[in-house]
Design a protein around this motif. Structure first.
Motif, mmCIF file in Angstrom:
data_model
loop_
_atom_site.group_PDB
_atom_site.id
_atom_site.type_symbol
_atom_site.label_atom_id
_atom_site.label_comp_id
_atom_site.label_asym_id
_atom_site.label_seq_id
_atom_site.Cartn_x
_atom_site.Cartn_y
_atom_site.Cartn_z
ATOM 1 N N VAL A 120 -8.569 -11.732 27.975
ATOM 2 C CA VAL A 120 -7.958 -10.399 27.930
ATOM 3 C C VAL A 120 -8.796 -9.477 27.041
ATOM 4 O O VAL A 120 -9.082 -8.333 27.405
ATOM 5 C CB VAL A 120 -6.496 -10.483 27.428
ATOM 6 C CG1 VAL A 120 -5.933 -9.101 27.153
ATOM 7 C CG2 VAL A 120 -5.627 -11.223 28.440
ATOM 8 N N ALA A 121 -9.219 -9.970 25.899
ATOM 9 C CA ALA A 121 -10.045 -9.173 24.987
ATOM 10 C C ALA A 121 -11.375 -8.794 25.645
ATOM 11 O O ALA A 121 -11.850 -7.663 25.482
ATOM 12 C CB ALA A 121 -10.292 -9.940 23.691
ATOM 13 N N LYS A 122 -11.957 -9.711 26.393
ATOM 14 C CA LYS A 122 -13.226 -9.422 27.081
ATOM 15 C C LYS A 122 -13.066 -8.347 28.149
ATOM 16 O O LYS A 122 -14.031 -7.696 28.523
ATOM 17 C CB LYS A 122 -13.811 -10.697 27.694
ATOM 18 C CG LYS A 122 -14.399 -11.633 26.659
ATOM 19 C CD LYS A 122 -15.005 -12.857 27.298
ATOM 20 C CE LYS A 122 -15.629 -13.755 26.250
ATOM 21 N NZ LYS A 122 -16.214 -14.965 26.830
ATOM 22 N N GLU A 123 -11.825 -8.148 28.621
ATOM 23 C CA GLU A 123 -11.548 -7.096 29.601
ATOM 24 C C GLU A 123 -11.360 -5.738 28.922
ATOM 25 O O GLU A 123 -11.126 -4.742 29.589
ATOM 26 C CB GLU A 123 -10.301 -7.449 30.430
ATOM 27 C CG GLU A 123 -10.493 -8.619 31.362
ATOM 28 C CD GLU A 123 -11.502 -8.342 32.465
ATOM 29 O OE1 GLU A 123 -11.458 -7.244 33.059
ATOM 30 O OE2 GLU A 123 -12.330 -9.229 32.736
ATOM 31 N N GLY A 124 -11.443 -5.717 27.587
ATOM 32 C CA GLY A 124 -11.367 -4.457 26.857
ATOM 33 C C GLY A 124 -10.013 -4.135 26.256
ATOM 34 O O GLY A 124 -9.787 -3.019 25.791
ATOM 35 N N TYR A 125 -9.115 -5.106 26.236
ATOM 36 C CA TYR A 125 -7.790 -4.891 25.672
ATOM 37 C C TYR A 125 -7.719 -5.483 24.271
ATOM 38 O O TYR A 125 -8.467 -6.400 23.938
ATOM 39 C CB TYR A 125 -6.715 -5.546 26.548
ATOM 40 C CG TYR A 125 -6.652 -4.971 27.935
ATOM 41 C CD1 TYR A 125 -5.855 -3.875 28.220
ATOM 42 C CD2 TYR A 125 -7.417 -5.515 28.967
ATOM 43 C CE1 TYR A 125 -5.806 -3.333 29.498
ATOM 44 C CE2 TYR A 125 -7.383 -4.982 30.246
ATOM 45 C CZ TYR A 125 -6.574 -3.884 30.496
ATOM 46 O OH TYR A 125 -6.536 -3.353 31.751
ATOM 47 N N ARG A 126 -6.810 -4.961 23.484
ATOM 48 C CA ARG A 126 -6.503 -5.569 22.199
ATOM 49 C C ARG A 126 -5.499 -6.682 22.473
ATOM 50 O O ARG A 126 -4.711 -6.585 23.407
ATOM 51 C CB ARG A 126 -5.908 -4.539 21.257
ATOM 52 C CG ARG A 126 -6.909 -3.431 20.925
ATOM 53 C CD ARG A 126 -6.310 -2.378 20.053
ATOM 54 N NE ARG A 126 -5.779 -3.025 18.854
ATOM 55 C CZ ARG A 126 -5.042 -2.422 17.956
ATOM 56 N NH1 ARG A 126 -4.729 -1.162 18.095
ATOM 57 N NH2 ARG A 126 -4.588 -3.061 16.899
#
Length: 89
Positions: free
Chosen positions: A64-70
């Motif tokens: 999820v973080a790699k997709e640009g989300y916190r």
């Protein structure tokens, strides 16, 4: 064999067993595709914070973080979270 206790989720053997079955190498490709699809279907706004409750070792949190989300990753057991924090640095 150990008796089942209310602390089953804190037993390292339990965690290792679940990890060995759930995080199979064959499943990694599926997770790589499923996480972005899930975020899209849920219409999560770019940059939003996503809760990963029961994050275990955080393989989904990291995606999820790699997709640009916190990500706010929580679990009832601190061992997998400490491992995840160390791996993601």
């Amino acid at each position: 064999m150990q008796p089942i206790t209310t602390k089953i989720f804190e037993l390292e053997d339990t965690l290792k067993s679940w990890d060995a079955h759930y995080y199979q190498p064959l499943a990694q490709h599926y997770y790589d595709q499923a996480i972005p699809t899930m975020l899209k279907l849920m219409e999560v706004e770019p940059g939003a914070t996503v809760l990963d409750a029961g994050c275990r070792p955080g393989v989904h949190s990291i995606r999820v973080a790699k997709e640009g989300y916190r990500v706010c990753a929580i679990d009832t057991n601190h061992l997998p979270i400490l491992t995840t924090a160390h791996q993601s640095v």
